[in-house]
Write a protein that holds these residues in place. Structure first.
Motif, mmCIF file in Angstrom:
data_model
loop_
_atom_site.group_PDB
_atom_site.id
_atom_site.type_symbol
_atom_site.label_atom_id
_atom_site.label_comp_id
_atom_site.label_asym_id
_atom_site.label_seq_id
_atom_site.Cartn_x
_atom_site.Cartn_y
_atom_site.Cartn_z
ATOM 1 N N PRO A 52 0.378 -9.042 -3.317
ATOM 2 C CA PRO A 52 0.777 -9.143 -1.912
ATOM 3 C C PRO A 52 2.283 -9.361 -1.735
ATOM 4 N N GLN B 126 -0.176 -14.043 0.751
ATOM 5 C CA GLN B 126 -1.530 -13.566 0.503
ATOM 6 C C GLN B 126 -1.902 -12.632 1.641
ATOM 7 N N THR B 127 -2.668 -11.619 1.355
ATOM 8 C CA THR B 127 -3.122 -10.741 2.422
ATOM 9 C C THR B 127 -4.226 -11.470 3.203
ATOM 10 N N GLN C 271 3.999 -10.772 1.648
ATOM 11 C CA GLN C 271 3.106 -11.842 2.096
ATOM 12 C C GLN C 271 2.739 -12.712 0.911
ATOM 13 N N THR D 159 4.014 -6.353 0.460
ATOM 14 C CA THR D 159 4.420 -6.591 1.842
ATOM 15 C C THR D 159 5.226 -7.874 2.009
ATOM 16 N N VAL E 255 -8.009 -5.843 -1.684
ATOM 17 C CA VAL E 255 -7.141 -6.628 -0.809
ATOM 18 C C VAL E 255 -6.793 -5.828 0.446
ATOM 19 N N GLU E 256 -6.633 -6.537 1.580
ATOM 20 C CA GLU E 256 -6.355 -5.868 2.868
ATOM 21 C C GLU E 256 -5.915 -6.896 3.886
ATOM 22 N N ASN E 257 -5.442 -6.393 5.027
ATOM 23 C CA ASN E 257 -5.062 -7.264 6.135
ATOM 24 C C ASN E 257 -5.913 -7.065 7.393
ATOM 25 N N CYS F 248 1.542 -1.151 -5.682
ATOM 26 C CA CYS F 248 2.027 -2.104 -4.677
ATOM 27 C C CYS F 248 3.029 -1.478 -3.722
ATOM 28 N N THR G 80 -2.157 -6.163 11.357
ATOM 29 C CA THR G 80 -1.599 -4.937 10.804
ATOM 30 C C THR G 80 -0.151 -4.846 11.231
#
Lengths: 489, 272
Positions: free
Chosen positions: A257, A265-266, A263, A261, A217-219, A325, B246
């Motif tokens: 997520p 979802q990322t 969110q 953060t 997972v990432e943004n 997390c 980001t």
């Protein structure tokens, strides 16, 4: 391994005195706590999800031998190459040998605590292979030569001015304080590196045993680039990243997520099943690639590095349930004030205080479990319900039992006090006398119902950071003798 | 070892390399067993399934939720009753300049009267809509990613880097989070949706599912079908929720990092 978890107190004082850091930490943790709370509140069955996640992780760790084997077999069947490394050095060695064999001059890396744990970048550089951190926060600290201060936002301790200054100095670009411009500079520079690198290295968020899937997972999109552009993808994972079934992802991908953060979802979630084919789907698997295009490879490095030791202790085994997390960091009153670098190693905050002493040693990281008021906020925030306070207490007991620490002269006073107390407590009259003496001599030091400064050790060490309540006029034992309060209670 | 050995890994000192690696995994698993106090591994009884309430929603309800979530994550939403309208939206999106904040120049390559290049994934839907023809008529040069062999990924990436936008379809979309699910059953869709500065996704409302759980089941089923087809397993799938972002610097959100700067979703209505 060069670790600096000793002298936690010194580094904490330095962190508390750093006004910029305090502002950054306050803002970051405050925002994450608020967003996590909102995100969790919006999920009607949040507690059911947490309990399910706890259950799945506990079950998996209890049967890690079976699930890890199933995962390794599935990845191999898909055409991936699976290796098991006992130590961080073995991981680095495998990657370097592979890179050399394939003529790899540079690699692109995504943010991976596991690779930081083993100092992979250092090893690559020593072998003349250039690693490029591609997550913006990691890129920033790589340029600065620093360690991450937070699991999710590693460069949170830096202001935009500091980053602009760093870029101007290290990259030779024009100085700017505009976050959008800084991001665009990094985007353009790293785009070139994604396309030049012949190897991408990532961690693993979830390893699905049933299907051999690796989930990330990432943004930012740097993981997608690192896994899709270069011909070779190497994924490094601790043994504990396994989950049993693909359907379990629907629980973890909702918890991670929101916990990390806030969110829903990322931006990107990647599901990787073995190496990408060198032919189009439905194409001829025997179609030869031309000489300029190397075949696609997927290498999965499973790392122990102290985790089987954690697994062997059935009271501490729960530490392996962590999904990294960062929720526990954000709610921790200690982390909120001292930040990640003060912990001295890769894993900060409550979970860091639990796993660092186990992965390193009680000697090197034994002070971390004591840096806690046991408030339990971490336990409430943890998406997999790890009972961190219990683990901290267990580790404290281990630290005290450890022979090496008992020989420490500094602890002599503590040992003697405890022995003295234990001895006096065996004699009720002696105990009562001691109590009367303490009440007599402590009373002058009372202001507004509190003792702020005790004159004698070890009490003065306590009052350096905390107030003591004023001693009562009468001991409970005296009240009891007199009939106390209402006899009927 | 070195430059001379460009063979596929399966043939590289085949038996010894495989055996050596397999041995390390066996040794590792033995350590794990030892840590758990076992000498052999058995499949444990599986956990009972996780039961959740999954209420049913109408397509209209799903659509309304999907649009709201897309907007919340910064994706632009368009409605298109016809293929011509889809092409018109794509043209208009590519005409709006997108400035690179570092260089001050327009992203992608713009030369003369030709607005620029647009990449199309090999998704059947895009072919049905005849987008290639429609976009060419609007003076946009199209690049068909399906024309590249999977081995020539470098060539495809170089071409995509010059495109204004990458257009893909989706396999399924998640209403509760505004998420698009793509897999490699659309040839090269993943690079088409990653490299150019704009990603444009075309889908029909009936492709919506309500929840992440439903999308996971879809992916799992797709993989299982692949296994049954004898090996054409879905190799890579991606869930996309909004443009790349980001907040690594001072927690200030910055849109457009390594992935696309813009995400545009065109909802192809098949009624009205």
């Amino acid at each position: 391994m060069n670790t600096t978890t000793e002298n936690l107190t010194k580094r904490s004082h330095a962190a508390l005195a750093d006004a910029t850091l305090q502002t950054a930490l306050g803002r970051a943790t405050g925002l994450f706590v608020e967003k996590r709370r909102e995100a969790a509140a919006a999920v009607t069955n949040w507690e059911a999800l947490r309990e399910r996640a706890r259950q799945v992780k506990a079950h998996t760790i209890e049967h890690l031998d079976f699930y890890l084997e199933e995962f390794a077999e599935k990845v191999t069947a898909l055409g991936g190459k699976v290796v098991y490394a006992r130590t961080g050095a073995e991981v680095c060695q495998y990657i370097i040998e592979l890179a050399k064999a394939r003529g790899v001059a540079s690699v692109v890396k995504s943010k991976s605590m596991t690779t930081e744990e083993i100092e992979l970048n250092h090893a690559l550089e020593a072998a003349d292979i250039r690693p490029f951190e591609t997550d913006l926060g990691e890129y920033i600290i790589q340029l600065a030569g620093e360690k991450p201060s937070h699991i999710i936002v590693p460069a949170i301790h830096k202001t935009r001015e500091q980053v602009g200054e760093l870029f101007a100095e290290k990259l030779g670009v024009g100085r700017t304080d505009d976050v959008g411009e800084i991001t665009a500079i990094a985007r353009n520079l790293l785009r070139d590196e994604f396309l030049a690198a012949r190897m991408g290295i990532t961690g693993v968020n979830f390893a699905v045993a049933e299907t051999g899937s690796v989930v990330l997972v990432e943004n930012e999109g740097n993981i997608r680039f690192s896994t899709l552009a270069p011909p070779i993808h190497v994924a490094v994972m601790g043994i504990e990243k396994v989950i049993p079934r693909f359907e379990d992802l629907s629980v973890f991908l909702r918890l991670l997520p929101r916990s990390g953060t806030g969110q829903q979802q990322t931006a990107y979630v990647s599901f990787l099943n073995g190496p990408r084919l060198s032919t189009l789907p439905g194409g001829d698997e025997n179609e030869t690639t031309d000489n300029d295009s190397p075949p696609r490879e997927f290498h999965l490095v499973i790392m122990d590095n102290g985790r089987t030791r954690m697994l062997a202790d059935d009271r501490l085994r729960e530490s392996l349930n962590c999904i990294r997390c960062g929720a526990c960091l954000n709610v921790c009153p200690v982390y909120q004030k001292i930040g990640g670098q003060a912990y001295g190693w890769i894993y900060p905050g409550p979970i860091g205080a639990v796993i660092s002493p186990q992965l390193l040693s009680l000697k090197k990281a034994g002070e971390l479990p004591f840096a806690s008021s046991l408030c339990g906020a971490c336990k409430d925030a943890c998406p997999v319900k790890i009972n961190i306070p219990d683990l901290l207490l267990e580790l404290r007991a281990k630290v005290k039992e450890d022979e090496g620490l008992q020989a420490d002269a500094e602890k002599l006073g503590e040992r003697l006090t405890m022995r003295g107390y234990a001895w006096a407590a065996r004699f009720p009259r002696l105990f009562a006398l001691a109590g009367r003496l303490v009440r007599r001599f402590a009373s002058p030091g009372v202001e507004d119902g509190r003792i702020r400064q005790a004159p004698l050790p070890p009490f003065n060490q306590w009052t350096a950071y905390r107030d003591l309540p004023a001693p009562p006029k009468k001991a409970f034992r005296d009240l009891w003798k007199e009939g106390g309060e209402d006899g009927d209670g | 070892m070195g430059e001379a050995r460009r063979q596929a890994p399966q043939t590289e000192s085949a038996s010894s390399a495989q055996t050596r690696l397999a041995a390390s995994v066996e040794a590792g698993l033995a350590e794990v067993r030892r840590a758990l106090g076992r000498t052999s591994s058995e499949r444990p009884a599986p956990l009972a399934p996780f039961v959740e309430d999954e209420p049913a929603f109408s397509t209209d309800e799903l659509l309304a939720r999907f649009i709201a979530e897309l907007s919340a994550v910064g994706a632009a939403v368009y409605h298109a009753p016809t293929a011509q309208q889809v092409a018109a939206h794509i043209t208009e999106i590519c005409r709006r300049p997108l400035i690179d904040k570092a260089t001050g120049k327009a992203a992608g390559k713009q030369t003369g009267a030709v607005v620029g290049k647009v990449a199309l994934s090999g998704a059947p839907l895009l072919g049905e809509l005849r987008l290639g023809e429609l976009l060419s008529a609007a003076a946009l040069q199209t690049v068909a990613s399906a024309a590249f062999t999977a081995a020539d990924s470098d060539g495809l990436i170089a071409e995509l880097a010059e495109c204004e936008a990458g257009v893909t379809a989706v396999d399924v979309a998640i209403a509760e989070t505004g998420t698009l699910a793509l897999s490699t059953d659309e040839a090269h869709a993943l690079l088409v949706s990653l490299v150019p500065p704009r990603h444009i996704a075309v889908l029909r409302p009936r492709q919506l599912v309500a929840t992440l759980a439903a999308a996971i089941r879809f992916l799992d089923a797709e993989r299982m079908n692949g296994d049954k087809r004898g090996g054409a397993v879905c190799r890579v799938a991606t869930f996309i929720t909004g443009p790349s972002r980001t907040s690594d610097i001072e927690l200030k959100v910055s849109i457009g990092v390594h992935g696309p700067v813009q995400l545009h979703v065109i909802l192809l209505e098949d009624r009205e």
